[in-house]
Design an enzyme around this catalytic site. Structure first.
Site, PDB file in Angstrom:
ATOM      1  N   HIS A  23      -3.109   6.989   3.571  1.00 47.51           N
ATOM      2  CA  HIS A  23      -3.866   5.804   2.834  1.00 47.51           C
ATOM      3  C   HIS A  23      -5.001   5.242   3.313  1.00 47.51           C
ATOM      4  O   HIS A  23      -5.331   5.484   4.589  1.00 47.51           O
ATOM      5  CB  HIS A  23      -2.608   4.526   2.944  1.00 47.51           C
ATOM      6  N   CYS A  78       0.784  -1.135  -0.020  1.00 45.18           N
ATOM      7  CA  CYS A  78       0.007  -0.006   0.042  1.00 45.18           C
ATOM      8  C   CYS A  78       0.725   1.245  -0.158  1.00 45.18           C
ATOM      9  O   CYS A  78       0.189   2.309  -0.325  1.00 45.18           O
ATOM     10  CB  CYS A  78      -0.921  -0.040   1.115  1.00 45.18           C
ATOM     11  N   ASN A 130     -10.025  -0.089   0.375  1.00 42.56           N
ATOM     12  CA  ASN A 130      -8.665   0.142   0.340  1.00 42.56           C
ATOM     13  C   ASN A 130      -8.195  -0.483  -1.127  1.00 42.56           C
ATOM     14  O   ASN A 130      -8.237  -1.685  -1.293  1.00 42.56           O
ATOM     15  CB  ASN A 130      -8.082  -0.991   1.415  1.00 42.56           C
TER      16      ASN A 130
END
Length: 342
Positions: free
Chosen positions: A259, A123, A290
């Protein structure tokens, strides 16, 4: 313009020239996810802040999404394909070990002979790739770099795995990085904690799967509690160090783009940073989930599109995930494809 971002060296600087994204057409609600996992819409929203996410449909793979987002970024930046000297793709879900996705995307976009490579940093991939691109431009290696964050998480998570299936979605975001007389991309604060590398894993390995093709195929799995604790209590420190490297305080930036892993994590980080009430913080996770390496550019697009910030504003980017790894920098927000400001 306010206080400028500090430079770590003299010479020419780097800036984001344009941003483009690709969001798959298919919207997947929590109720649909719960058809295969033992959960509820209320539980998912309470624990993660996610209401829905996008899953790719036919013709929306890694390459197609990357090309779509990249074309928009090139168009709004005013940079022609032949001006791109390097293409970097951040992804953990490209389905080939070779060739790299970047070389194929570059070819399809008409970019002739660029350096082309993929980065797998989970990520944190986009911010990691952005740091590399910025240094390439600042160092004079190339004049323009295309950076893409793209993921196909719907194909990487097991549909009945209650611990991860509701979290992830698909998408892509791209930026063009170019030279500037002033700092548009600040110094990166990045790192990793390999002692916790088993917190987010792919199991089994593809090699093990080839040896036992009748067994379970590789899926992404996560120790949610461990990741939550690490991110919630460490990333606020990383955010503070990133601002310090940039020579800025909270009062000098206009937006925070963390994030989109979990709304609760981001709330803890925001409190630890002592962000003032009403400070613009991206919340793209509610409708996007996500998207791993695509998360940061998609969240930037959401903030620009919704008017939470505008091109020319300063934003703190902060990404974290598998590895466990992290990367962050302060950037001047770029023009957005399709926006009036572009």
């Amino acid at each position: 313009m306010g206080k400028p971002i500090a430079s770590v060296a003299g010479g020419r600087q780097s800036v984001l020239l344009g941003l483009g994204v690709h969001r798959p057409e298919r919207v997947v609600t929590n109720d649909e996810i719960c058809e295969l996992i033992d959960s509820t819409d209320e539980w998912i929203q309470t624990r993660s802040g996610i209401k829905s996410r996008r899953f790719s449909g036919e013709g929306e793979g890694i390459l197609a999404m990357s090309i779509s987002a990249a074309r928009k970024a090139l168009d709004v930046s005013g940079i022609a394909p032949e001006q791109i000297g390097a293409v970097i793709i951040a992804t953990s879900t490209w389905d080939l070990q070779t060739p790299q996705a970047a070389s194929i995307v570059a070819h399809e976009l008409g970019i002739k002979g660029p350096a082309a490579f993929d980065i797998a940093a989970g990520c944190a991939g986009f911010c990691t790739a952005l740091a590399v691109a910025s240094d390439l431009v600042r160092g004079g290696t190339v004049d323009h770099v295309l950076v893409v964050g793209v993921e196909l998480m719907s194909e990487a998570t097991e549909p009945t795995d209650r611990s991860v299936r509701f979290i992830f979605g698909d998408g892509a975001g791209a930026v063009v990085v170019g030279p500037s007389d002033t700092v548009g991309i600040g110094p990166v604060e990045w790192g990793s904690d390999g002692s916790q590398s088993d917190a987010i894993v792919q199991e089994p390995s593809w090699l093990d799967y080839t040896k036992n093709p009748t067994g379970p195929r590789p899926w992404i799995k996560m120790a949610g509690t461990a990741v939550f604790r690490w991110a919630a209590f460490e990333m606020g420190k990383v955010a503070t160090r990133t601002l310090e490297k940039s020579g800025l305080g909270i009062e000098d930036i206009d937006a925070f783009v963390p994030h989109q892993a979990n709304q609760r994590i981001n709330e803890v980080i925001a409190r630890s940073m002592k962000l003032p009430e009403g400070f613009p913080v991206s919340n793209d996770i509610a409708e996007t989930g996500n998207t791993s390496a695509a998360s940061i550019p998609l969240a930037m697009e959401q903030m620009l599109r919704d008017g939470q910030c505008k091109a020319g504003d300063k934003a703190l980017l902060l990404a974290f995930g598998a590895g466990l790894s992290f990367a962050g920098q302060v950037v001047v927000m770029p023009p957005l494809a399709g926006a009036e400001s572009a």
